[in-house]
Design a protein around this motif. Structure first.
Motif, PDB file in Angstrom:
ATOM      1  N   GLY A  51       0.804  -1.234   0.000  1.00 31.75           N
ATOM      2  CA  GLY A  51       0.000   0.000   0.000  1.00 31.75           C
ATOM      3  C   GLY A  51       0.827   1.269   0.000  1.00 31.75           C
ATOM      4  O   GLY A  51       0.285   2.369   0.157  1.00 31.75           O
ATOM      5  N   LYS A  54       3.571   1.338  -4.792  1.00 32.30           N
ATOM      6  CA  LYS A  54       4.501   0.744  -5.774  1.00 32.30           C
ATOM      7  C   LYS A  54       3.840   0.599  -7.151  1.00 32.30           C
ATOM      8  O   LYS A  54       4.373   1.055  -8.156  1.00 32.30           O
ATOM      9  CB  LYS A  54       4.998  -0.640  -5.289  1.00 32.30           C
ATOM     10  CG  LYS A  54       5.717  -0.607  -3.952  1.00 32.30           C
ATOM     11  CD  LYS A  54       6.279  -1.944  -3.564  1.00 32.30           C
ATOM     12  CE  LYS A  54       5.231  -2.979  -3.193  1.00 32.30           C
ATOM     13  NZ  LYS A  54       4.455  -2.676  -1.991  1.00 32.30           N
ATOM     14  N   SER A  55       2.662  -0.035  -7.145  1.00 25.47           N
ATOM     15  CA  SER A  55       1.994  -0.282  -8.433  1.00 25.47           C
ATOM     16  C   SER A  55       1.619   1.031  -9.100  1.00 25.47           C
ATOM     17  O   SER A  55       1.802   1.204 -10.317  1.00 25.47           O
ATOM     18  CB  SER A  55       0.720  -1.102  -8.229  1.00 25.47           C
ATOM     19  OG  SER A  55       0.936  -2.082  -7.274  1.00 25.47           O
ATOM     20  N   THR A  56       1.117   1.965  -8.313  1.00 27.60           N
ATOM     21  CA  THR A  56       0.704   3.255  -8.881  1.00 27.60           C
ATOM     22  C   THR A  56       1.900   3.953  -9.523  1.00 27.60           C
ATOM     23  O   THR A  56       1.793   4.509 -10.622  1.00 27.60           O
ATOM     24  CB  THR A  56       0.097   4.156  -7.774  1.00 27.60           C
ATOM     25  OG1 THR A  56      -0.819   3.383  -7.018  1.00 27.60           O
ATOM     26  CG2 THR A  56      -0.586   5.370  -8.346  1.00 27.60           C
ATOM     27  N   ASP A 186       3.427  13.555  -1.240  1.00 29.99           N
ATOM     28  CA  ASP A 186       2.431  14.619  -1.062  1.00 29.99           C
ATOM     29  C   ASP A 186       1.918  14.649   0.377  1.00 29.99           C
ATOM     30  O   ASP A 186       1.217  15.578   0.770  1.00 29.99           O
ATOM     31  CB  ASP A 186       1.265  14.420  -2.046  1.00 29.99           C
ATOM     32  CG  ASP A 186       0.693  13.018  -1.997  1.00 29.99           C
ATOM     33  OD1 ASP A 186       1.467  12.072  -1.721  1.00 29.99           O
ATOM     34  OD2 ASP A 186      -0.522  12.851  -2.226  1.00 29.99           O
TER      35      ASP A 186
HETATM   36  P1  GDP Z   1       1.220  -1.016  -3.472  1.00 29.05           P
HETATM   37  O1  GDP Z   1       0.544  -2.011  -2.590  1.00 29.05           O
HETATM   38  O2  GDP Z   1       2.526  -0.579  -2.898  1.00 29.05           O
HETATM   39  O3  GDP Z   1       1.329  -1.433  -4.885  1.00 29.05           O
HETATM   40  O4  GDP Z   1       0.332   0.320  -3.433  1.00 29.05           O
HETATM   41  P2  GDP Z   1      -0.708   0.880  -4.522  1.00 29.05           P
HETATM   42  O5  GDP Z   1       0.005   1.456  -5.704  1.00 29.05           O
HETATM   43  O6  GDP Z   1      -1.741  -0.167  -4.778  1.00 29.05           O
HETATM   44  O7  GDP Z   1      -1.317   2.104  -3.739  1.00 29.05           O
HETATM   45  C1  GDP Z   1      -2.029   1.986  -2.553  1.00 29.05           C
HETATM   46  C2  GDP Z   1      -2.887   3.207  -2.309  1.00 29.05           C
HETATM   47  O8  GDP Z   1      -2.044   4.344  -2.190  1.00 29.05           O
HETATM   48  C3  GDP Z   1      -3.839   3.479  -3.438  1.00 29.05           C
HETATM   49  O9  GDP Z   1      -5.054   3.897  -2.885  1.00 29.05           O
HETATM   50  C4  GDP Z   1      -3.185   4.615  -4.200  1.00 29.05           C
HETATM   51  O10 GDP Z   1      -4.141   5.494  -4.821  1.00 29.05           O
HETATM   52  C5  GDP Z   1      -2.465   5.357  -3.092  1.00 29.05           C
HETATM   53  N1  GDP Z   1      -1.300   6.065  -3.597  1.00 29.05           N
HETATM   54  C6  GDP Z   1      -0.439   5.613  -4.528  1.00 29.05           C
HETATM   55  N2  GDP Z   1       0.521   6.536  -4.729  1.00 29.05           N
HETATM   56  C7  GDP Z   1       0.247   7.572  -3.923  1.00 29.05           C
HETATM   57  C8  GDP Z   1       0.871   8.850  -3.691  1.00 29.05           C
HETATM   58  O11 GDP Z   1       1.885   9.176  -4.262  1.00 29.05           O
HETATM   59  N3  GDP Z   1       0.310   9.656  -2.755  1.00 29.05           N
HETATM   60  C9  GDP Z   1      -0.815   9.316  -2.078  1.00 29.05           C
HETATM   61  N4  GDP Z   1      -1.287  10.150  -1.198  1.00 29.05           N
HETATM   62  N5  GDP Z   1      -1.418   8.143  -2.280  1.00 29.05           N
HETATM   63  C10 GDP Z   1      -0.908   7.283  -3.184  1.00 29.05           C
END
Ligand code: GDP
Length: 428
Positions: A51, A54-56, A186
């Motif tokens: 969360g 990473k994916s984003t 952010d």
């Molecule tokens: P992963 O589990 O590391 O792949 O995380 P995700 O990419 O699935 O992101 C998890 C949550 O964090 C999602 O709700 C995204 O919208 C949010 N998120 C991703 N990048 C950012 C960011 O740069 N800033 C904020 N505030 N939220 C983010």
């Protein structure tokens, strides 16, 4: 005439000028054409808590939507998930592999969290090494899965690195190019971010963690790399959402109080990361992976297998000699093992023989003892028999005497009665 075969000494090299165009100045173009037609491989490892974004960030970096489903926080351990994609920009094809650390930071005991990551990186090196060692190698069209860049996602706490971060980065730094980044930047205030960045960098230095150094030896990139290094770790924001800013659409995160633009350098370091990772240093990352990290793995592995370049007197040692030495060493060890086993066998046989002799002796003793007791018993029984026979004889004798007495008594009795009868017939 004898011709010297070998490498010319550097003093033997003479500079000559050409009197006309030959054409080898097209060599770089030939290289470019060949590489372009082959396509390129680039592999990114994303290490960070579930969360953390990473994916984003990957979607944002490559301007696409990679298939990824959000992981839960209930993973029993860390597991690595790799997905490969074919991307094309202009006429350049890129085989991109993104490796995600699923479940990282979700366990109560995080002591072993780094292990699956190290194992994964080593497994890719091993696969490449095995291909290299094959007699029929096909490195030309080999799908290289070695990790070229490790994006380490640091949580935007504003405090310091977690021990998990330090331990993991320390374990990885000799195996992969680590680029630390502050995720979800952010969520941290600008002045705090500044302090946070320098805190992270000083912690990395004091703990001896080696992160990827942007190359400054090549003129064309030296300046940009030098200026970018100052901004490490990059504070990034990820978003694939397009928001209208002025009359343009831009990737951004929208909040009730304003908009954070991903590609605005005043808002975050996303553009710097993209420049450094993809546009400027992708080839250097690939090269460093091959010449530094893989080379180290290969050297350790080959040394472990007994290969060496020089003998104890620092003289060159060929592969053939290594093979012979290893073979002799192996045969020697085999002979030693065989001798040991033979000795062991003889010893065991002797031991068993002694055991058997002891058992035989015991048996003999037992037999003698039994024989003795048997004879004693037999003698006792015979004595008893004799005694009984004597008693029987005595008894028979007594019985015969008694019978004689009885018959004599009877006879005397019957004569008396006759006398008495005669007396009655003829009274005197
Ligand atoms: P992963 O589990 O590391 O792949 O995380 P995700 O990419 O699935 O992101 C998890 C949550 O964090 C999602 O709700 C995204 O919208 C949010 N998120 C991703 N990048 C950012 C960011 O740069 N800033 C904020 N505030 N939220 C983010």
């Amino acid at each position: 005439m004898a011709v010297a075969v070998g490498r010319p000494a550097s003093d033997d090299l003479r500079n000559l000028s050409l009197s006309g165009h030959v054409g080898f100045d097209s060599l770089p173009d030939q290289l470019v054409n060949k590489s372009t037609s082959q396509g390129f491989c680039f592999n990114i490892l994303c290490v960070g808590e579930t969360g953390i974004g990473k994916s984003t960030l990957m979607d944002t970096l490559f301007n696409t939507k990679f298939e990824s489903e959000p992981a839960t926080h209930n993973e029993p351990g860390v597991r690595l998930k790799a997905r490969s994609y074919e991307l094309q920009e202009s006429n350049v094809r890129l085989k991109l592999t993104i490796v995600d650390t699923v479940g990282f930071g979700d366990q109560i005991n995080k002591d072993d969290s780094y292990k699956p990551i190290v194992e994964y990186i080593d497994a890719q090196f091993e696969a490449y090494l095995q291909e290299e060692l094959k007699i029929k190698r096909s490195l030309f069209n080999y799908h290289d899965t070695r990790i070229h860049a490790c994006l380490y996602f640091i949580a935007p706490t504003g405090h310091s690195l977690k021990s998990l971060d330090l331990v993991t980065m320390k374990k990885l730094d000799s195996k992969v190019n680590i680029i630390p980044i502050i995720a979800k930047a952010d969520t941290i205030a600008k002045n705090e971010l500044h302090k946070f960045k320098s805190k992270i960098m000083s912690e990395l230095v004091s703990n001896g963690v080696q992160i990827y150094q942007f190359p400054t030896d090549e003129e064309t990139v030296a300046e940009i790399n030098a200026t970018m290094s100052v901004h490490l770790p990059f504070a990034v924001v990820g978003s694939t959402e397009e928001v209208k800013i002025g009359n343009k659409m831009a990737k951004a995160r929208q909040y009730p109080w304003g908009v954070v633009q991903v590609e605005n350098e005043n808002h975050c370091d996303f553009v710097k990361l993209r420049e450094m990772l993809i546009r400027v240093n992708m080839e250097d990352l690939r090269e460093q992976t091959h010449t530094r990290h893989y080379e180290l793995y290969r050297r350790c592995k080959l040394e472990e297998m007994g290969f060496k370049d020089t003998d104890p007197d620092s003289k060159p040692f060929s592969l053939q000699e290594t093979y012979e030495a290893k073979r002799n060493e192996f045969l020697g060890e085999l002979q030693k093992k065989e001798d040991e086993m033979r000795q062991m066998f003889v010893m065991r046989v002797k031991e068993k023989e002694a055991e058997l002799k002891e058992a035989e002796k015991d048996l003999h003793e037992k037999f003698d003892h039994l024989k003795r007791t048997h004879q004693e018993e037999k003698k006792k029984v015979e004595d008893k028999k004799k005694e009984l026979e004597e008693e029987l004889n005595n008894f028979q004798k007594k019985k015969a005497a008694a019978q004689l007495l009885q018959s004599q008594a009877q006879q005397a009795g019957s004569q008396q009665t006759k006398k008495d009868k005669d007396k009655k017939k003829w009274p005197e």
